[in-house]
Scaffold this active site. Sequence first.
Site, PDB file in Angstrom:
ATOM      1  N   GLY A 130       1.239  -1.525  -0.538  1.00 23.33           N
ATOM      2  CA  GLY A 130      -0.282   0.246  -0.059  1.00 23.33           C
ATOM      3  C   GLY A 130       0.643   1.156   0.182  1.00 23.33           C
ATOM      4  N   SER A 132       1.639   3.597  -3.375  1.00 27.02           N
ATOM      5  CA  SER A 132       1.241   4.624  -4.063  1.00 27.02           C
ATOM      6  C   SER A 132      -0.651   4.832  -3.616  1.00 27.02           C
ATOM      7  CB  SER A 132       1.083   4.504  -5.557  1.00 27.02           C
ATOM      8  OG  SER A 132       2.394   3.932  -6.368  1.00 27.02           O
ATOM      9  N   GLU A 247      13.678  -4.369  -3.342  1.00 26.77           N
ATOM     10  CA  GLU A 247      13.280  -4.833  -4.692  1.00 26.77           C
ATOM     11  C   GLU A 247      13.813  -4.789  -6.103  1.00 26.77           C
ATOM     12  OE1 GLU A 247      10.099  -1.331  -5.691  1.00 26.77           O
ATOM     13  OE2 GLU A 247       9.525  -2.711  -7.767  1.00 26.77           O
TER      14      GLU A 247
END
Lengths: 418, 418, 373, 373
Positions: A130, A132, A247
């Site tokens: 959660g 953007s 990431e």
Amino acid sequence: MDVDYPPQAEDFRRRVRAFLSEQLPAGWAGMGALPEKEREQFREQWRRTLAEHQMLAVSWPKEYGGAGLSLVEQVVLAEEFALAGAPQGSENDTFGIGMLGNTLIHLGTEEQKQRYLPKILSGEQRWCQGYSEPDAGSDLAGIRTSAVLDGGEWVINGQKTWTSAGHLADHIFVLARTNPDAPKHRGITFLLVPMDQPGVEVRPIRNMAGYSLFNEVFLTDARTGAGEVVGAVDDGWRTAMALLGFERGVTATTDAIRFRAELDRLFALARERGVTSDARIRDRLAWCHSRVEVMRFRGLQALTRSLSGQPPGPESAISKIIWSEYAQAYTELAMEILGAEALAPTGQATGGLLQMPEAGTENSPLSWVETFLAARAGTIYAGSSQVQRNIIGEVLLGLPKEPRLDSGPFRELTRKRG
Amino acid sequence: MDVDYPPQAEDFRRRVRAFLSEQLPAGWAGMGALPEKEREQFREQWRRTLAEHQMLAVSWPKEYGGAGLSLVEQVVLAEEFALAGAPQGSENDTFGIGMLGNTLIHLGTEEQKQRYLPKILSGEQRWCQGYSEPDAGSDLAGIRTSAVLDGGEWVINGQKTWTSAGHLADHIFVLARTNPDAPKHRGITFLLVPMDQPGVEVRPIRNMAGYSLFNEVFLTDARTGAGEVVGAVDDGWRTAMALLGFERGVTATTDAIRFRAELDRLFALARERGVTSDARIRDRLAWCHSRVEVMRFRGLQALTRSLSGQPPGPESAISKIIWSEYAQAYTELAMEILGAEALAPTGQATGGLLQMPEAGTENSPLSWVETFLAARAGTIYAGSSQVQRNIIGEVLLGLPKEPRLDSGPFRELTRKRG
Amino acid sequence: MHFAYDTDQDDFRSSLRRFLADKAPLSAVRTAAESERGYDADLWKQMSTQLGLPGLHLPEEHGGSGTGLLEPAIVMEETGRALTASPYAACLLASLAVLRYGTSEAQAELLPGIAAGDTIATLAMTEPASAAGVAGLRTTALSRGDDVTLTGVKTLVEHGHTADVLLVSATGGDGGTRLYVVRGDAAGLTRTRLQALDLTRPVAEVRLDATPAVPLGEVADLAPLVDLWCTLLAAEMVGGTAACLDMAVAYAKDRHQFNRPIGSFQAVKHRCAEMLVALDGARAAAQYAAFAADQAFTSGQDGPELETVAPLAKAEASEAYTFAAGWTIQVLGGIGFTWEQDAHLYFRRAWADSALLGTPAAQRARLADRLGL
Amino acid sequence: MHFAYDTDQDDFRSSLRRFLADKAPLSAVRTAAESERGYDADLWKQMSTQLGLPGLHLPEEHGGSGTGLLEPAIVMEETGRALTASPYAACLLASLAVLRYGTSEAQAELLPGIAAGDTIATLAMTEPASAAGVAGLRTTALSRGDDVTLTGVKTLVEHGHTADVLLVSATGGDGGTRLYVVRGDAAGLTRTRLQALDLTRPVAEVRLDATPAVPLGEVADLAPLVDLWCTLLAAEMVGGTAACLDMAVAYAKDRHQFNRPIGSFQAVKHRCAEMLVALDGARAAAQYAAFAADQAFTSGQDGPELETVAPLAKAEASEAYTFAAGWTIQVLGGIGFTWEQDAHLYFRRAWADSALLGTPAAQRARLADRLGL
């Protein structure tokens, strides 16, 4: 110079290959070759197989149930799985294992690790992201979702968007503004929030290719415990950035393998259509080959850096630009090769894709058109090309920033909904 | 729709053609075909011929000795001169007649008109432009050259640069800061300055192709009369912008003719080198043809607008982008066609060029390499491509400006020499 | 010298634009496109009867208004801008084919219905694995006495699944290429709407199995028809490009990030400026192609100019449109990539129009041929 | 796995970079390039004796240091970055030809002088109107007994007007292509320095009129030599690209307009970022090509990999360099276009290197062939 993998990595490669040949179904040709309705079932079962063989949370230390693999081993694993066309887990694992798990291992409390990591690993909890919001895209720190403490719980209100796999998730990690009087980066808290509560509503977003890969998540007086904070209260920006660092992981080193498989398909398409003698097409195909080779060479550089102990850094912005712009270029070449065939494309569909079709997908005009459409998103998500160029310019080249209009308390920024 | 010129313009065209065929030397093939040492002499004599036949100050009203031509007639004249490879005057005429003359006619006092226009026309005065400075390029309003009144004269100190034909000039129009306490655009005065005085020194700037087309002009206690101001004191920015408006003139309508002649040369080069069967080269040549045709079509649009009384406006920014980027593209194609020949290019040189060789220049590798080098300047001078895109974005599309850091009194700007 | 539309034409454009904005906003376009027919029959009725669009360029004797081709080019541009889901383009092209190649009987038979909007007519020239339908023609016409039957497969036939009349290219026993009139209800005709890249323009596969047909006219060189088609597509693409730019600019003014409108960032502003540069050039080229086509149409004489200007305009417009549509998505960011946002409708049309009759590279190859390179 | 230069190599690079910055700044490069010889003989002496550059890769038996090709690639990159006016590249390529094609006698005769920096050697393979010198060879070798003479014209011979030894490609009476050793003072040799695009690397035309020559070795396939040349040029171009980017970034930080450093404008910042993206990719490709060339060189076995990687690296580096050099001029604005500013020296080198042995398009055509397309 030497581009051979270390012997232990090659040992590991043999083990992975053995595992794959033992565990994959006979005649396995990739997810794309499975009938569409069997795919989810296979993926579930395959995830269990991975977990049983310590092939799932490959980046976690063993003490938390992970495989404790070095980055090189992670790359080897990714390479072999990519070559075999085998998934490395579920889509929620990207968030649960790859992002949140690693973040908890580095920044979580011992209690949080004990509480969450086993459930992430077992698949009991499926996580989504959660971050953007409709008004906070490139300007992620502009989030407006609020969280206030009320009776020992955080009460959360706002709207998140671009939440991949949100419809499959039962937990979400949320960036929320907890101190609007602080400057925008300073009043944000990173919260762990269960989704099986009335205040959380998930709505799918259909993408331009017609598939729902993302979701909106509406938070209306959603609640979570006061302790469900990773990092410090109001210091969530730091946690958020650390998570994004995970990431980056191994993708720079495996881009080449995935795009090579795609390029093989494109060469085959060009040969089938009989256009390889056209000097323009030849030139563009050779250019595509060059770009994929550049990804391979840069992957070898990245791997070398990681072997010497350097974590991936801001140079990943360069990788992002290279692959996402290449993705548009090679699919545009596919459109050129298809010509009028692209107008009413036939054959196997992709079933929805973030970047490229699953291994084993038919080399069909429709798969190319869908890949072409999907490629438009690559320069937008995970930091648009414009954001990446800012990073490259400012962080890697040291160029000065734009004049800032968004300093001072967040509350006083005269922001406007777009 | 109708792309025929009005009958009176065609009448005028016949007159121009007759003039050219009568006055040009027998066997005229363009300036480029003259021996280099004869060119200046021819240009001088030719200018006198033009003046005698009212073909010189074509944009001035007849009352000031001009030809009083409509824009369409100016275009016809430019077309015919371009086709014949005949110059339209000297380089200083661009500034004296095209820019300053027209500015004086619109904004000068009657006394200034009487005093300057005849001398500009006769060639007695040769003008150049004192706008840019080392620290004021894209940011023209950032000029630092100062002028202060002292005993009934302006005393001017500063440095101007990129002054075309400055070494041939005896007068310069100068933008000078007369009120540093005003905001940067508000304290500038437009001054007319004689150059035959000790305080004015001209030094040539050699460009990257090895030719001196521009100059630096150093002003050290240079003086001019208190009345030598065009427009009001401190209001020179308005005069300066009006003058630049005249620069736009007829070029958008004649770009196509000049670039068509160049493209004919390029086609000939490609045929001579036997590369027209290469699909890539064919594609790029066809693209070049398309771009030149687009210039022609846009020229017809511009001419149509001017016939209905609309002056050239900010859309000239689009023309600038189109021709200057095309100039780089087609000369890069020439480099591709030349291949290794470009490494030690042979044949006739251009003698220095702002955009393209004089008509009649041999289709030589050296002329192409020099044109290729010259093309790099096109996206920089007369407003860089970046400045043009700002204009297009802000003026034509209405997009918002950047945050400004240069408002307030000029004196207080913490400026830094680049 | 007046290389611009005249006042009447500008007025016509304005009223058409208002009409389409009013009657066929993009929400309505989506509904119409998703319907089985692929267009809104009521809207088409209004376009036909109220505005007289399909008959604009047709002779008055056949119920038309007798304009040249500039008005149709305006319609193409405005329907391209609005992405109007209607059979206008199909009927326009078909009617141009009837005018050019048709016997007077065929004209008298077909044109009044087209002009009135009652007959949906369309060209069926493209075959699987052929781009422009001229080369590699496999559909054959078999004559027995006065009866002719066609056998073959056509694809990408616009509105082919609903058209009343199909003009099918085929090779006759004499080896010559003709267009043939095939009725939508003819025997041996199988029509299937295809899943298309462009969601707002239905295309069909048409299979002909000994299907009765009537020759439209004599053996014909279809290349001039393709040039007209390219010209009109260029106009359509210019309209679409302008719509994309409008969308991107409006968003860039409104959307704020970092407490600034994103249009104040040069990364966005300069890209929008480049879109306008591309649009402006494409518009000039499309306008000139329309002018050249109109000259040929009204004079009845093919000039050599359209041969080069048509592929040129198509290529320029294609590149402007794909550039603008791609960058509009980028400027819009995440939402630009969603189904609900309209940018992808333009993006799809841009790429579909670019591929139709040959990509920009294919157009430039034709252009190079025609320039004698 | 270590796809990076090792510490010794990094140290070597650093000290070489310091040496060149100290001894051969661009002002000195200009002076040297404008001299009749086209390089600074004193500097070359230091590069040879003090740093041992020309012999780095040569066998110790011939006075070399016996490194592989990675060190020469570093020298090419650093001299490319500094635009050093020296015969290093010419001697390097010539020595690689001697090593590859030369008899042991020829090696013993030529290599010690090259290694010591005393012999300036150069390849003379290109002929007027031929790019890579392999195809379309017109220079002929005539044998009479043991005596051989060459007749023909070579062009773009680096340092050809001063070289002590020229290795000239020619076709013999047996139809085979060989390299021949021609002494700079041989009879019938006319050497003329040419006006060159690249101001910092002198090239000459060499006319041979029954010029005495000695075969370097047997009939030879020169394609592998061209691949090595491409590889080393790629390294040189990466160095030049990096220098351009450094120049542009330094200027963008320092130069103020509108009371801001111009590098704070995205129009400049993003272009600099794109230069880095291009450089980064080109550097990776050039590094891999150098690695592959080194593997082949040190093992004495041609691998198939260099065949594709060499043209690939040349094309990538060319496009990065021309892009960066062009944009550096644009970022610098007016002064970037002046003779006194150094940007054009790089711009000229970028385009010259790109054209040498074939443009990026020509390289990709070779690549496509070799990929079996």
